[in-house]
Scaffold this active site. Structure first.
Site, PDB file in Angstrom:
ATOM      1  N   GLY A   1      -4.186  -4.078  -4.909  1.00  0.00           N
ATOM      2  CA  GLY A   1      -5.184  -3.516  -4.792  1.00  0.00           C
ATOM      3  C   GLY A   1      -4.449  -1.862  -5.269  1.00  0.00           C
ATOM      4  O   GLY A   1      -3.588  -1.535  -4.075  1.00  0.00           O
ATOM      5  N   HIS A   2      -4.239  -2.011  -5.936  1.00  0.00           N
ATOM      6  CA  HIS A   2      -3.835  -0.415  -5.897  1.00  0.00           C
ATOM      7  C   HIS A   2      -4.710   0.463  -6.737  1.00  0.00           C
ATOM      8  O   HIS A   2      -5.343   0.243  -8.209  1.00  0.00           O
ATOM      9  CB  HIS A   2      -2.699  -0.314  -8.003  1.00  0.00           C
ATOM     10  CG  HIS A   2      -1.552  -1.890  -7.158  1.00  0.00           C
ATOM     11  ND1 HIS A   2      -1.022  -2.751  -8.317  1.00  0.00           N
ATOM     12  CD2 HIS A   2      -0.949  -2.409  -6.423  1.00  0.00           C
ATOM     13  CE1 HIS A   2      -0.028  -2.817  -7.336  1.00  0.00           C
ATOM     14  NE2 HIS A   2       0.563  -2.762  -6.455  1.00  0.00           N
TER      15      HIS A   2
ATOM     16  N   LYS B   1       2.757   2.017  -4.733  1.00  0.00           N
ATOM     17  CA  LYS B   1       2.707   1.969  -6.451  1.00  0.00           C
ATOM     18  C   LYS B   1       2.010   1.931  -8.085  1.00  0.00           C
ATOM     19  O   LYS B   1       2.466   1.624  -8.683  1.00  0.00           O
ATOM     20  CB  LYS B   1       3.286   0.409  -6.032  1.00  0.00           C
ATOM     21  CG  LYS B   1       3.777   0.174  -5.292  1.00  0.00           C
ATOM     22  CD  LYS B   1       4.275  -1.106  -5.055  1.00  0.00           C
ATOM     23  CE  LYS B   1       3.441  -2.138  -4.887  1.00  0.00           C
ATOM     24  NZ  LYS B   1       2.603  -1.913  -2.973  1.00  0.00           N
TER      25      LYS B   1
ATOM     26  N   GLN C   1       2.703  -5.755  -3.580  1.00  0.00           N
ATOM     27  CA  GLN C   1       2.639  -6.007  -1.681  1.00  0.00           C
ATOM     28  C   GLN C   1       4.158  -5.073  -1.630  1.00  0.00           C
ATOM     29  O   GLN C   1       4.185  -4.290  -2.490  1.00  0.00           O
ATOM     30  CB  GLN C   1       2.461  -7.394  -1.156  1.00  0.00           C
ATOM     31  CG  GLN C   1       1.287  -8.001  -1.910  1.00  0.00           C
ATOM     32  CD  GLN C   1       0.228  -8.412  -2.647  1.00  0.00           C
ATOM     33  OE1 GLN C   1       1.166  -9.126  -3.248  1.00  0.00           O
ATOM     34  NE2 GLN C   1      -0.362  -8.889  -2.682  1.00  0.00           N
TER      35      GLN C   1
ATOM     36  N   ASP D   1       0.849  -1.278  -0.140  1.00  0.00           N
ATOM     37  CA  ASP D   1      -0.017  -0.468   0.192  1.00  0.00           C
ATOM     38  C   ASP D   1       0.478   1.453  -0.383  1.00  0.00           C
ATOM     39  O   ASP D   1       0.204   2.350   0.243  1.00  0.00           O
ATOM     40  CB  ASP D   1      -1.174  -0.153   1.296  1.00  0.00           C
ATOM     41  CG  ASP D   1      -1.768  -1.132   0.994  1.00  0.00           C
ATOM     42  OD1 ASP D   1      -2.341  -1.856   0.638  1.00  0.00           O
ATOM     43  OD2 ASP D   1      -1.925  -2.400   2.360  1.00  0.00           O
TER      44      ASP D   1
HETATM   45  P1  IMP Z   1      -2.335 -12.324   1.447  1.00  0.00           P
HETATM   46  O1  IMP Z   1      -1.317 -12.179   1.025  1.00  0.00           O
HETATM   47  O2  IMP Z   1      -4.257 -12.268   1.487  1.00  0.00           O
HETATM   48  O3  IMP Z   1      -1.720 -14.286   2.411  1.00  0.00           O
HETATM   49  O4  IMP Z   1      -2.554 -12.397   3.235  1.00  0.00           O
HETATM   50  C1  IMP Z   1      -1.217 -12.218   3.781  1.00  0.00           C
HETATM   51  C2  IMP Z   1      -0.679 -10.547   4.509  1.00  0.00           C
HETATM   52  O5  IMP Z   1      -0.195  -9.845   3.534  1.00  0.00           O
HETATM   53  C3  IMP Z   1      -1.688  -9.905   5.033  1.00  0.00           C
HETATM   54  O6  IMP Z   1      -1.265  -9.552   6.153  1.00  0.00           O
HETATM   55  C4  IMP Z   1      -2.482  -8.655   4.495  1.00  0.00           C
HETATM   56  O7  IMP Z   1      -3.011  -8.070   4.761  1.00  0.00           O
HETATM   57  C5  IMP Z   1      -0.925  -8.594   3.692  1.00  0.00           C
HETATM   58  N1  IMP Z   1      -1.484  -8.016   2.521  1.00  0.00           N
HETATM   59  C6  IMP Z   1      -1.702  -8.720   0.759  1.00  0.00           C
HETATM   60  N2  IMP Z   1      -1.832  -8.221  -0.018  1.00  0.00           N
HETATM   61  C7  IMP Z   1      -1.189  -6.688   0.313  1.00  0.00           C
HETATM   62  C8  IMP Z   1      -1.894  -5.792  -0.375  1.00  0.00           C
HETATM   63  O8  IMP Z   1      -1.632  -5.820  -1.538  1.00  0.00           O
HETATM   64  N3  IMP Z   1      -1.435  -4.458   0.516  1.00  0.00           N
HETATM   65  C9  IMP Z   1      -1.350  -4.665   1.194  1.00  0.00           C
HETATM   66  N4  IMP Z   1      -0.938  -5.948   2.277  1.00  0.00           N
HETATM   67  C10 IMP Z   1      -1.000  -6.586   1.202  1.00  0.00           C
END
Ligand code: IMP
Length: 434
Positions: free
Chosen positions: A45-46, A21, A233, A18
């Site tokens: 989520g971009h 990007k 991420q 977040d």
């Molecule tokens: P997962 O990728 O859904 O397995 O989540 C694993 C961890 O990564 C959790 O803490 C999520 O909140 C975090 N996470 C996954 N995708 C994003 C993103 O796009 N932005 C911020 N945190 C993310």
């Protein structure tokens, strides 16, 4: 804007995701011919804001909002076909053209199935409070686990092989049904015939987009097309280098492995960081501010998850964590985002060390116990009072804002190229290399 000299560029996050990007990619993309997403999936989520239009992109690369840009979802990403087709449809309804000429997906990428999403939700629900990861519930972890485990992973290319796909889904359903019953006492079962029919239909719809992404990408690079590798991420969520186990399941920092190009394919690495720190989901966050400071940042910065809507945890800039991320990623330049969010704060803190037990450490520890215990050692810098959203030149920023940016740049030993002072495309300050 002189970004031509950056060459092929990788844009990646230096914090826990977040970082902004999406905005950076959207800003730079006019100088590029190709945008390649190399990791993650529907968890990302971009957010891109164009005029007053806000686009929340999840699996689709951020280059789709510019005409003439080829967008590639590469082999290191995982694809949830139902969600991807839904995203394509909703973008089309908003007037965005999407076809095989501007969006391609790798035939080697792994597919997310209903059992991945269900396991993500059930395993999180069943975990003890301290063991919950706080995932986005998009099935990402279970899908990457099946990929690494090799027995149950199913890839995009298999959607075009009906007989083989049916067999694989039948076997996988039998295994997953037995597993869910035995481990999670789950009575609901997956219907192999229905899922096969559904995924064959997805395959038909996705066929125009499928390609050998490494052939397409490396071919475009050889033709001299300029490629922007879009990270998802952040480095601190990387499965190898992040705050394990509170990470995502992909290699967020390794664009070469995910995209299927040599590491030398990128000439520049643009590391994106917010002027403060946020995190969604669980896991250590030494500079978190649970009180007023965190609330101010959350409200001013609109810090709510793009994918899940969860309020983000907010805190001061952590130069220990971010410098560690910079060591892993090797940014040639920085983009400092959301500087405007800090306007009006009397003083700003930047974490420059951790007190762990009796020691002060400057390196980011591997184990989450040390990180949970770490007390930040702060340097305090003066804040600024006026709004800076209209500022377009570094020299016009208040002295204190300039000093704050220079402080971060010095801690990360990396020059700043972009400063964002608001969500809109033009609320941006570009600095040229000295
Ligand atoms: P997962 O990728 O859904 O397995 O989540 C694993 C961890 O990564 C959790 O803490 C999520 O909140 C975090 N996470 C996954 N995708 C994003 C993103 O796009 N932005 C911020 N945190 C993310």
């Amino acid at each position: 804007m002189r970004h031509k000299d950056l060459g092929n560029t990788c844009v990646l996050g230096l914090q826990w995701g977040d970082e902004g990007k999406g905005k950076v990619v959207d800003l730079l993309v006019e100088h590029f011919d190709v945008v390649a997403r190399y990791a993650g999936g529907a968890n990302a989520g971009h957010t891109v804001v164009i005029d007053s239009d806000r686009f929340a992109l999840h699996q689709v690369p951020s280059g789709v909002l510019r005409e003439g840009v080829m967008n590639i979802i590469a082999s290191g990403a995982v694809i949830d076909p139902a969600a991807l087709l839904g995203e394509i449809e909703s973008l089309r309804q908003r007037g965005v053209r999407l076809d095989g000429d501007n969006l391609r997906i790798s035939d080697r990428a792994h597919l997310v199935f209903p059992w991945h999403r269900r396991e993500d939700v059930i395993a999180e629900g069943a975990a003890r409070a301290g063991d919950k990861i706080g995932t986005t519930a998009r099935g990402i972890g279970p899908c990457y686990a099946d990929k690494a485990g090799r027995r149950w992973g199913i890839r995009v290319c298999e959607l075009c092989r009906p007989a083989g796909l049916r067999e694989r889904i039948l076997a996988t359903c039998a295994y997953k049904n037995a597993l869910f019953r035995a481990v999670y006492e789950c009575r609901e079962t997956f219907d192999a015939n229905a899922i096969t029919a559904e995924y064959l239909a997805f395959g038909e719809q996705l066929r125009p987009f499928m390609c050998d992404a490494t052939a397409v990408l490396n071919g475009l690079i050889r033709q001299g097309k300029r490629v922007l590798f879009e990270g998802a991420q952040g480095a601190l969520l990387d499965v190898d280098h992040g705050t394990y186990p509170f990470v995502t399941s992909s290699s967020t920092t390794n664009f070469a492995a995910g995209a299927g190009v040599p590491a030398s394919a990128a000439n520049s690495i643009l590391g994106v960081a917010k002027a403060y720190t946020t995190r969604v989901g669980r896991g250590p966050f030494p500079t978190e501010q649970a009180g007023e400071v965190g609330d101010i940042i959350r409200e001013r910065g609109g810090e709510y998850g793009t994918t899940t809507g969860r309020p983000r945890r907010c805190g001061w800039f952590d130069a220990v964590a971010t410098a560690y991320a910079a060591r892993v990623c090797g940014p040639t330049h920085l983009a400092i985002m959301h500087l405007d969010t800090l306007s009006g704060m009397r003083e700003l803190r930047v974490c420059v060390g951790y007190r762990i037990g009796k020691k002060i450490v400057n390196d980011f520890p591997a184990d989450v116990y040390s990180l949970e215990e770490a007390e930040p050692v702060y340097e305090t810098l003066p804040g600024w009072s006026g709004e800076i959203g209209d500022c377009r030149e570094f020299s016009k920023l208040p002295d204190e804002a300039r000093r704050y940016v220079e402080f971060i740049s010095a801690r990360l030993e990396t020059p700043v190229r972009i400063i964002s002072v608001g969500p809109a495309r033009d609320q941006t300050i570009i600095l040229e290399d000295n």
